[in-house]
Design a protein around this motif. Structure first.
Motif, PDB file in Angstrom:
ATOM      1  N   TYR A  86       0.814  -1.068  -0.122  1.00 50.38           N
ATOM      2  CA  TYR A  86       0.057   0.111   0.075  1.00 50.38           C
ATOM      3  C   TYR A  86       0.924   1.318  -0.056  1.00 50.38           C
ATOM      4  O   TYR A  86       2.021   1.156   0.379  1.00 50.38           O
ATOM      5  CB  TYR A  86      -0.975   0.039   1.204  1.00 50.38           C
ATOM      6  CG  TYR A  86      -0.153   0.087   2.366  1.00 50.38           C
ATOM      7  CD1 TYR A  86      -0.030   1.359   2.946  1.00 50.38           C
ATOM      8  CD2 TYR A  86       0.086  -0.928   3.175  1.00 50.38           C
ATOM      9  CE1 TYR A  86       0.529   1.504   4.371  1.00 50.38           C
ATOM     10  CE2 TYR A  86       1.008  -0.818   4.540  1.00 50.38           C
ATOM     11  CZ  TYR A  86       0.971   0.328   5.023  1.00 50.38           C
ATOM     12  OH  TYR A  86       1.754   0.536   6.214  1.00 50.38           O
ATOM     13  N   ARG A  87       0.379   2.386  -0.219  1.00 46.45           N
ATOM     14  CA  ARG A  87       1.062   3.668  -0.250  1.00 46.45           C
ATOM     15  C   ARG A  87       0.930   4.260   0.852  1.00 46.45           C
ATOM     16  O   ARG A  87       0.061   4.500   1.457  1.00 46.45           O
ATOM     17  CB  ARG A  87       0.223   4.569  -1.254  1.00 46.45           C
ATOM     18  CG  ARG A  87       0.253   4.039  -2.875  1.00 46.45           C
ATOM     19  CD  ARG A  87      -0.303   5.373  -3.642  1.00 46.45           C
ATOM     20  NE  ARG A  87      -0.126   4.843  -5.178  1.00 46.45           N
ATOM     21  CZ  ARG A  87      -0.302   5.680  -6.133  1.00 46.45           C
ATOM     22  NH1 ARG A  87      -0.957   6.840  -5.998  1.00 46.45           N
ATOM     23  NH2 ARG A  87      -0.185   5.382  -7.491  1.00 46.45           N
ATOM     24  N   ASP A  88       2.082   4.670   1.416  1.00 42.64           N
ATOM     25  CA  ASP A  88       2.408   5.322   2.833  1.00 42.64           C
ATOM     26  C   ASP A  88       2.485   6.686   2.576  1.00 42.64           C
ATOM     27  O   ASP A  88       3.738   6.905   1.984  1.00 42.64           O
ATOM     28  CB  ASP A  88       3.367   4.479   3.673  1.00 42.64           C
ATOM     29  CG  ASP A  88       3.523   5.187   4.895  1.00 42.64           C
ATOM     30  OD1 ASP A  88       2.653   5.972   5.466  1.00 42.64           O
ATOM     31  OD2 ASP A  88       4.721   5.226   5.533  1.00 42.64           O
ATOM     32  N   HIS A  89       1.761   7.723   2.683  1.00 43.63           N
ATOM     33  CA  HIS A  89       1.876   8.981   2.485  1.00 43.63           C
ATOM     34  C   HIS A  89       2.554   9.855   3.468  1.00 43.63           C
ATOM     35  O   HIS A  89       2.042   9.728   4.708  1.00 43.63           O
ATOM     36  CB  HIS A  89       0.569   9.665   1.870  1.00 43.63           C
ATOM     37  CG  HIS A  89      -0.152   9.192   0.694  1.00 43.63           C
ATOM     38  ND1 HIS A  89       0.252   9.783  -0.478  1.00 43.63           N
ATOM     39  CD2 HIS A  89      -0.995   8.116   0.329  1.00 43.63           C
ATOM     40  CE1 HIS A  89      -0.473   8.969  -1.373  1.00 43.63           C
ATOM     41  NE2 HIS A  89      -1.109   8.238  -0.947  1.00 43.63           N
ATOM     42  N   ASP A 133       1.432  13.648  -2.535  1.00 42.18           N
ATOM     43  CA  ASP A 133       2.414  13.630  -3.496  1.00 42.18           C
ATOM     44  C   ASP A 133       3.602  12.857  -3.370  1.00 42.18           C
ATOM     45  O   ASP A 133       4.319  12.421  -4.053  1.00 42.18           O
ATOM     46  CB  ASP A 133       2.653  15.032  -4.211  1.00 42.18           C
ATOM     47  CG  ASP A 133       1.612  15.909  -4.655  1.00 42.18           C
ATOM     48  OD1 ASP A 133       0.567  15.218  -5.028  1.00 42.18           O
ATOM     49  OD2 ASP A 133       1.656  17.078  -4.388  1.00 42.18           O
ATOM     50  N   ASP A 134       3.866  12.617  -1.851  1.00 41.14           N
ATOM     51  CA  ASP A 134       5.022  12.126  -1.438  1.00 41.14           C
ATOM     52  C   ASP A 134       4.714  10.813  -0.699  1.00 41.14           C
ATOM     53  O   ASP A 134       4.011  10.592   0.393  1.00 41.14           O
ATOM     54  CB  ASP A 134       5.714  12.844  -0.570  1.00 41.14           C
ATOM     55  CG  ASP A 134       7.141  12.400  -0.349  1.00 41.14           C
ATOM     56  OD1 ASP A 134       7.615  11.521  -0.868  1.00 41.14           O
ATOM     57  OD2 ASP A 134       7.849  13.000   0.756  1.00 41.14           O
ATOM     58  N   ASN A 191      -0.211  14.353 -10.671  1.00 39.13           N
ATOM     59  CA  ASN A 191       0.585  14.676  -9.585  1.00 39.13           C
ATOM     60  C   ASN A 191       0.494  14.024  -8.362  1.00 39.13           C
ATOM     61  O   ASN A 191       1.388  14.039  -7.576  1.00 39.13           O
ATOM     62  CB  ASN A 191       0.556  16.165  -9.250  1.00 39.13           C
ATOM     63  CG  ASN A 191      -0.912  16.865  -8.655  1.00 39.13           C
ATOM     64  OD1 ASN A 191      -1.742  15.819  -8.436  1.00 39.13           O
ATOM     65  ND2 ASN A 191      -1.104  17.848  -8.665  1.00 39.13           N
ATOM     66  N   ARG A 192      -0.446  13.075  -8.108  1.00 36.02           N
ATOM     67  CA  ARG A 192      -0.500  12.145  -7.160  1.00 36.02           C
ATOM     68  C   ARG A 192      -0.180  10.892  -7.608  1.00 36.02           C
ATOM     69  O   ARG A 192      -0.590   9.989  -6.890  1.00 36.02           O
ATOM     70  CB  ARG A 192      -1.903  12.195  -6.495  1.00 36.02           C
ATOM     71  CG  ARG A 192      -2.285  13.645  -5.833  1.00 36.02           C
ATOM     72  CD  ARG A 192      -3.835  13.671  -5.283  1.00 36.02           C
ATOM     73  NE  ARG A 192      -3.924  14.993  -4.623  1.00 36.02           N
ATOM     74  CZ  ARG A 192      -4.844  15.341  -3.778  1.00 36.02           C
ATOM     75  NH1 ARG A 192      -5.763  14.252  -3.673  1.00 36.02           N
ATOM     76  NH2 ARG A 192      -5.256  16.271  -3.268  1.00 36.02           N
TER      77      ARG A 192
END
Length: 218
Positions: free
Chosen positions: A105-108, A114-115, A198-199
């Motif tokens: 999973y994405r860990d923002h 964006d990061d 951009n995301r």
């Protein structure tokens, strides 16, 4: 890496991709899952042409016949949770394959959309040594998920062949996996889109495949 973009050919595959993208049709989550499953079946058929084959004799009621059949030891690995319908499509055709599952999973960082890093927390896999590994991830956005998945599986052995299966990818994501996977890796994909937001979401893409398949997560 060898890229097989089947969306460039005229086939019924494109109808299923169209329905996945359609903002009205995709509201039917059962149809959305089924379309991903059907795409998985089509990609499985095309992928099967690159497997190893041997002749096997079969006894019919009236005699015997030699048939050329694949003899690879397959391991199907899907990324939870969005990969489950695609996994089912692959398993419908490669029903003798072993199975692996991994969470990614994405860990923002600091709630910055964006990061982000790709975090792998769970892996259940058989040995990959000298087997044919098929990695299934419906959305190939940045390519980092497939990269981190492959790295996490490396202590389970070295596969002799690697195939990646995706529904929709971005040009950037395809370029990234080209750089990190072995040269003889095959990518089987139904469509490649031009860019990322951009995301890091695929544009025009189809949205969040996991949410559309199984409902919105917290």
């Amino acid at each position: 890496m060898i890229v097989h973009n089947l969306g460039l050919e005229n086939s019924v595959l494109n109808q299923f991709v169209l329905e996945l993208r359609d903002v009205e049709i995709q509201k039917d989550s059962m149809r959305f899952r089924k379309n991903i499953e059907r795409i998985g079946e089509i990609l499985s058929y095309e992928l099967s042409k690159k497997l190893d084959y041997e002749n096997e004799k079969v006894q019919t009621p009236l005699g015997t016949k030699e048939v050329s059949v694949p003899n690879n030891e397959l391991v199907l690995c899907s990324i939870l949770r969005a990969g489950l319908p695609l996994h089912q499509g692959l398993l419908n055709y490669f029903d003798k394959a072993e199975n692996a599952f991994i969470s990614a999973y994405r860990d923002h960082k600091n709630d910055d959309e964006d990061d982000f890093d790709i975090i792998v927390e769970y892996l259940a896999s058989p040995s990959l040594q000298n087997k044919t590994l098929i990695l299934a991830d419906p959305m190939l956005a940045t390519g980092k998920t497939l990269e981190n998945t492959f790295r996490a599986m490396q202590n389970h052995g070295t596969p002799k062949q690697i195939h990646m299966v995706s529904v929709i990818g971005s040009e950037q994501g395809v370029a990234h996996v080209k750089n990190v996977f072995p040269e003889n890796t095959h990518l089987w994909i139904a469509a490649i889109d031009e860019k990322l937001s951009n995301r890091s979401y695929i544009i025009p893409g189809l949205g969040d495949a996991g949410d559309l398949s199984f409902g919105i997560k917290l």
